[in-house]
Enzyme design. Structure first.
Site, PDB file in Angstrom:
ATOM      1  N   HIS A 296      -2.296   3.128  -3.221  1.00 38.91           N
ATOM      2  CA  HIS A 296      -1.251   2.104  -3.223  1.00 38.91           C
ATOM      3  C   HIS A 296      -0.475   2.127  -1.897  1.00 38.91           C
ATOM      4  O   HIS A 296      -0.203   1.082  -1.318  1.00 38.91           O
ATOM      5  CB  HIS A 296      -0.283   2.335  -4.389  1.00 38.91           C
ATOM      6  CG  HIS A 296      -0.897   2.086  -5.730  1.00 38.91           C
ATOM      7  ND1 HIS A 296      -0.411   1.140  -6.606  1.00 38.91           N
ATOM      8  CD2 HIS A 296      -1.958   2.646  -6.352  1.00 38.91           C
ATOM      9  CE1 HIS A 296      -1.146   1.141  -7.712  1.00 38.91           C
ATOM     10  NE2 HIS A 296      -2.094   2.055  -7.571  1.00 38.91           N
TER      11      HIS A 296
ATOM     12  N   ASP B 220       5.651  -2.533  -6.512  1.00 34.84           N
ATOM     13  CA  ASP B 220       4.410  -2.140  -7.165  1.00 34.84           C
ATOM     14  C   ASP B 220       4.620  -2.114  -8.677  1.00 34.84           C
ATOM     15  O   ASP B 220       5.740  -2.294  -9.169  1.00 34.84           O
ATOM     16  CB  ASP B 220       3.983  -0.763  -6.647  1.00 34.84           C
ATOM     17  CG  ASP B 220       2.479  -0.555  -6.637  1.00 34.84           C
ATOM     18  OD1 ASP B 220       1.783  -1.200  -7.438  1.00 34.84           O
ATOM     19  OD2 ASP B 220       2.007   0.277  -5.834  1.00 34.84           O
TER      20      ASP B 220
END
Length: 460
Positions: free
Chosen positions: A21, A123
């Site tokens: 990520h 996120d």
């Protein structure tokens, strides 16, 4: 639009603590930094920021426009600061890290007060982030690093209750598998909404960013847009260039001695750790097929400090390293994956099918030999098969594990059997690579324009 020409908008990027990520967020920041419209701030823990500093310093534009912001999270005894990342994290500490991460909301709020960003890009595992931003009058955009296909399938499953009616039958999972896991995670998350992806898409301002190439996942992006009522903007592949390291020399020298398309690369990422039994079965498969291989074997952080070649010999079948020494290299440290996949000797990639890995395989035109392990990886493997650039290793029907004979059979399909499948995989993989490379600048430019509109609209 006069303001945009005179002043950069501040964008605060806030990824989950996994390298899969952090690096897409970082790469997007680096791409956006090439415009004059944005100053980017990437917020993460110290251990993650330390791992990306060399990537930023090696890029002049990024060094000028991408700033690193340290996030403060608690350090309980079982989770000291060097474990504030999923890289090499023992699996039993994942939920501890997620729970501890939620306690960083006050630090994140202080960072927003200090920076006063014009936009937050967040996120999925921090539903508190868009709420904190919204409370301060700041728009936020969700960035899905897992791409459009998994999100569209899971959104369909959430909305309809069954994957059987998903309009693209190449993708399927047992209906209760992922929803059950996602529901378990929800209990650990602060401010999670009772909505798909904990409310991430609903709370995203106007658009949702997706780490995917529209050429590859257009139908899935369009379906996700219809389900979420948000415009899905594909970022392109966001492939990061590996920084040159002295440790890479041995690997690259070894690859230079191999012929075109003669070698398979085997890696299961930095967060997927194989059992001794699974290592033995892969080794058995390699002994059954006559191909060159570069195999990266990773261990959790708690085991790394005592790592030695003797330990690797204990994990592998007796005599394996000696038997394959002319055609195989086993590596236990970090390896430069994009350099490896871009090397002309690599003809196949045995992969767990994490999102970054399949994206890199497509970008470099390398067919995948898929051994998905968990979460969304089986769907990623199915996508590679649907695109005609991968084959899946079949599991043993009795116990549901991978066995050496099936590993060898799949490797031979991609590397040895000179038939229509062999030629088709390679030609499709190369065409896909060419298209992704042609479109990537165009896709990042579209992201920049969409983010610019949101920032400008909020300032009016």
């Amino acid at each position: 639009m006069e303001r945009e020409k005179q002043e950069s908008f501040k964008v605060l990027m806030f990824p989950w603590l996994a390298h899969g990520h952090v690096f897409p967020f970082l790469e997007l920041a680096k791409r956006l930094s090439t415009t004059h419209y944005f100053t980017l701030y990437l917020c993460s823990t110290t251990v993650n920021l330390d791992s990306i500093k060399s990537s930023i310093s090696s890029d002049d534009a990024a060094a000028a426009s991408v700033k690193l912001v340290e996030l403060q999270i608690p350090s309980p005894p079982e989770l000291p600061p060097h474990l504030h990342t999923t890289k090499n994290l023992p699996s039993h500490l994942i939920t501890t890290l997620i729970k501890t991460f939620q306690e960083s909301s006050s630090s994140f709020s202080d960072i927003i007060d200090s920076l006063k960003p014009d936009l937050v890009i967040f996120d999925v595992l921090q539903p508190f982030a868009p709420k904190v931003a919204s409370s301060k009058g700041i728009p936020s955009v969700y960035f899905s690093t897992s791409g459009s296909m998994p999100a569209s399938y899971l959104h369909h499953l959430y909305t309809v209750g069954s994957g059987a009616t998903f309009p693209f039958p190449a993708i399927s999972l047992p209906d209760d598998e992922l929803p059950r896991r996602l529901a378990l995670l929800a209990q650990y998350m602060k401010d999670a909404d009772d909505d798909f992806a904990y409310g991430a898409l609903t709370r995203s301002t106007d658009i949702v960013l997706s780490k995917s190439s529209r050429h590859v996942e257009e139908k899935y992006a369009d379906y996700l847009s219809a389900l979420s009522k948000k415009q899905i903007v594909c970022t392109g592949p966001l492939i990061a260039a590996d920084v040159n390291r002295h440790e890479d020399i041995e690997i690259m020298k070894w690859l230079n001695g191999k012929t075109l398309d003669s070698t398979i690369y085997i890696s299961f990422g930095s967060e997927c750790f194989l059992s001794k039994k699974q290592i033995e079965e892969i080794a058995k498969g390699l002994q059954l097929c006559d191909v060159n291989f570069l195999w990266v074997i990773r261990f959790p952080a708690e085991e790394v400090s005592g790592m030695s070649i003797r330990m690797i010999e204990e994990e592998l079948p007796a005599g394996f390293l000696e038997t394959v020494k002319e055609r195989g290299l086993v590596v236990t440290r970090w390896a430069p994956q994009t350099k490896i996949l871009g090397h002309p000797s690599i003809g196949g990639f045995v992969s767990h099918c994490g999102r970054s890995s399949i994206t890199e395989s497509m970008y470099f035109g390398v067919p995948v030999i898929a051994m998905p392990m968990n979460v969304d990886q089986p769907m990623n493997a199915q996508l590679m098969v649907e695109l005609g650039v991968g084959v899946v290793v079949e599991k043993d029907h009795e116990n549901g594990v991978y066995v050496g004979e099936e590993v060898a059979k799949a490797i031979n399909k991609v590397m040895v059997e000179k038939n229509a499948l062999y030629e088709g995989l390679r030609s499709r993989a190369r065409r896909l690579s060419e298209t992704m490379r042609e479109k990537e600048d165009e896709e990042v430019n579209e992201v920049a324009q969409q983010l610019l509109k949101i920032c400008a609209k909020n300032k009016k």
